[in-house]
Design an enzyme around this catalytic site. Structure first.
Site, PDB file in Angstrom:
ATOM      1  N   SER A  20     -15.249  25.986  -1.792  1.00  0.00           N
ATOM      2  CA  SER A  20     -15.925  25.603  -3.034  1.00  0.00           C
ATOM      3  C   SER A  20     -17.210  24.871  -2.700  1.00  0.00           C
ATOM      4  O   SER A  20     -17.187  23.816  -2.053  1.00  0.00           O
ATOM      5  CB  SER A  20     -15.034  24.679  -3.863  1.00  0.00           C
ATOM      6  OG  SER A  20     -15.838  24.011  -4.820  1.00  0.00           O
ATOM      7  N   ASP A  60     -18.185  26.433  -8.773  1.00  0.00           N
ATOM      8  CA  ASP A  60     -17.587  25.644  -9.855  1.00  0.00           C
ATOM      9  C   ASP A  60     -18.636  25.259 -10.900  1.00  0.00           C
ATOM     10  O   ASP A  60     -19.482  24.399 -10.659  1.00  0.00           O
ATOM     11  CB  ASP A  60     -16.960  24.368  -9.279  1.00  0.00           C
ATOM     12  CG  ASP A  60     -15.656  24.648  -8.557  1.00  0.00           C
ATOM     13  OD1 ASP A  60     -14.765  25.273  -9.153  1.00  0.00           O
ATOM     14  OD2 ASP A  60     -15.530  24.236  -7.382  1.00  0.00           O
ATOM     15  N   PHE A  81     -13.466  17.374 -10.298  1.00  0.00           N
ATOM     16  CA  PHE A  81     -13.971  16.742  -9.076  1.00  0.00           C
ATOM     17  C   PHE A  81     -13.281  17.299  -7.840  1.00  0.00           C
ATOM     18  O   PHE A  81     -12.112  17.698  -7.905  1.00  0.00           O
ATOM     19  CB  PHE A  81     -13.743  15.223  -9.127  1.00  0.00           C
ATOM     20  CG  PHE A  81     -14.352  14.591 -10.337  1.00  0.00           C
ATOM     21  CD1 PHE A  81     -15.710  14.297 -10.379  1.00  0.00           C
ATOM     22  CD2 PHE A  81     -13.583  14.339 -11.468  1.00  0.00           C
ATOM     23  CE1 PHE A  81     -16.287  13.747 -11.524  1.00  0.00           C
ATOM     24  CE2 PHE A  81     -14.149  13.789 -12.618  1.00  0.00           C
ATOM     25  CZ  PHE A  81     -15.507  13.497 -12.637  1.00  0.00           C
ATOM     26  N   GLY A  82     -14.013  17.279  -6.728  1.00  0.00           N
ATOM     27  CA  GLY A  82     -13.408  17.617  -5.448  1.00  0.00           C
ATOM     28  C   GLY A  82     -12.689  16.390  -4.887  1.00  0.00           C
ATOM     29  O   GLY A  82     -12.811  15.278  -5.414  1.00  0.00           O
ATOM     30  N   GLY A  83     -11.925  16.618  -3.842  1.00  0.00           N
ATOM     31  CA  GLY A  83     -11.338  15.505  -3.104  1.00  0.00           C
ATOM     32  C   GLY A  83     -10.149  14.824  -3.752  1.00  0.00           C
ATOM     33  O   GLY A  83      -9.776  13.723  -3.352  1.00  0.00           O
ATOM     34  N   ASP A 139      -6.363  26.103  -6.574  1.00  0.00           N
ATOM     35  CA  ASP A 139      -7.606  25.329  -6.531  1.00  0.00           C
ATOM     36  C   ASP A 139      -7.295  23.861  -6.763  1.00  0.00           C
ATOM     37  O   ASP A 139      -6.829  23.482  -7.838  1.00  0.00           O
ATOM     38  CB  ASP A 139      -8.555  25.859  -7.621  1.00  0.00           C
ATOM     39  CG  ASP A 139      -9.939  25.230  -7.561  1.00  0.00           C
ATOM     40  OD1 ASP A 139     -10.192  24.409  -6.658  1.00  0.00           O
ATOM     41  OD2 ASP A 139     -10.755  25.586  -8.438  1.00  0.00           O
ATOM     42  N   SER A 144     -13.342  20.011  -0.136  1.00  0.00           N
ATOM     43  CA  SER A 144     -13.451  18.985   0.902  1.00  0.00           C
ATOM     44  C   SER A 144     -12.830  19.424   2.219  1.00  0.00           C
ATOM     45  O   SER A 144     -13.349  19.085   3.285  1.00  0.00           O
ATOM     46  CB  SER A 144     -12.861  17.661   0.415  1.00  0.00           C
ATOM     47  OG  SER A 144     -11.772  17.872  -0.423  1.00  0.00           O
TER      48      SER A 144
HETATM   49  C1  DX5 Z   1     -12.162  21.105  -9.126  1.00  0.00           C
HETATM   50  C2  DX5 Z   1     -12.785  22.409  -8.687  1.00  0.00           C
HETATM   51  C3  DX5 Z   1     -12.440  22.732  -7.295  1.00  0.00           C
HETATM   52  C4  DX5 Z   1     -12.864  21.707  -6.286  1.00  0.00           C
HETATM   53  C5  DX5 Z   1     -11.797  21.636  -5.260  1.00  0.00           C
HETATM   54  O1  DX5 Z   1     -12.334  20.931 -10.472  1.00  0.00           O
HETATM   55  O2  DX5 Z   1     -12.374  23.490  -9.516  1.00  0.00           O
HETATM   56  O3  DX5 Z   1     -12.877  24.043  -6.932  1.00  0.00           O
HETATM   57  O4  DX5 Z   1     -14.079  21.978  -5.663  1.00  0.00           O
HETATM   58  O5  DX5 Z   1     -12.100  20.620  -4.359  1.00  0.00           O
HETATM   59  P1  DX5 Z   1     -11.046  20.129  -3.293  1.00  0.00           P
HETATM   60  O6  DX5 Z   1     -10.704  21.313  -2.428  1.00  0.00           O
HETATM   61  O7  DX5 Z   1     -11.786  19.059  -2.556  1.00  0.00           O
HETATM   62  O8  DX5 Z   1      -9.857  19.606  -4.031  1.00  0.00           O
HETATM   63 ZN    ZN Z   2     -12.801  25.610  -8.797  1.00  0.00          ZN
END
Ligand code: DX5
Ligand code: ZN
Length: 230
Positions: A12, A39, A147-149, A177, A200
């Protein structure tokens, strides 16, 4: 693209350097990414804002694999043609984002693109039971989108197993995801997932100057799930 259930790693770019998307996309592809996961967030359906169709169109020439566009926007329908024209290969919309999600899937397929439907962690599988003949992929969120992470929500494993049963022999991908790491991915792949989104876990510790770190992170994911597919 012929359908197959071999495991695909979809980094992502939410975790990429936002001032350098072209080089980041080229780096993850050179380091073994199978798909590029994009995203799109609207600060309405989710509490974050990323980019729109003009940016996605600018990413397109850098993607040589498969551009997987995850729309976290509401409403969705009026924007489908813009993301199709921007060059998405797959367009995924959330079941929670439109009252007539079947129409949304039809509209995506009418553009000639593949159609994905996504479910938030608390949304039951029953909400898409009657859609399985009309989609190319089901995306199960294993974090609350935005959010990621974030930490992987464990109930996603059982949900994946139940979804895999419901899909049967239909040519429908299961994408996971959120919080995907070498630690969390074996259980979802064993349960039936074939596309792993990782933000991440792919980008951590690397940069376009040190792309080999992305490669090592992608390999760590692949090695973690090798042989666990049923
Ligand atoms: C979250 C996004 C994801 C995100 C995942 O809302 O849809 O695609 O980038 O990030 P990680 O792998 O860090 O959880
Ligand atoms: Zn996503």
């Amino acid at each position: 693209m012929p359908f197959d259930r071999t495991v695909k790693i979809a980094p992502s770019i939410l975790s990429a350097d936002f001032a350098n998307f072209g080089a980041e996309i080229r780096a993850i592809e050179a380091q073994g990414a199978d798909w590029v996961h994009v995203d799109v967030m609207d600060n309405h359906f989710v509490p974050n804002l990323t980019f729109g169709p003009q940016a996605v169109k600018a990413f397109r020439p850098h993607v040589t694999t498969f551009m997987d566009v995850h729309l976290m926007i509401s409403p969705v329908d009026a924007s489908i043609s813009a993301y199709a024209e921007a060059g998405a290969d797959m367009i995924t919309a959330h079941v929670e984002a439109e009252p007539h999600i079947h129409r949304t899937m039809q509209a995506i397929r009418a553009t000639g693109k593949m159609a994905g439907v996504s479910l938030n962690p608390a949304t039951p599988l029953e909400s898409i039971e009657y859609l399985l003949d009309d989609v190319d992929m089901v995306l199960l969120m294993t974090v609350n989108p935005g959010f990621g992470g974030q930490k992987f929500i464990e109930s996603g494993v059982e949900k994946t197993r139940r979804l895999r049963e419901k899909i049967g022999d239909r040519p429908v991908h299961i994408q996971i995801d959120g919080g995907v790491t070498p630690e969390t991915s074996p259980a979802v792949v064993a349960a039936g997932a074939d596309v792993l989104v990782a933000g991440s876990a792919v980008f951590k510790g690397g940069s376009v100057e040190t792309p080999e770190v992305y490669g090592a992170n992608i390999r760590a994911l692949r090695e973690a799930v090798a042989g666990v597919q049923q």
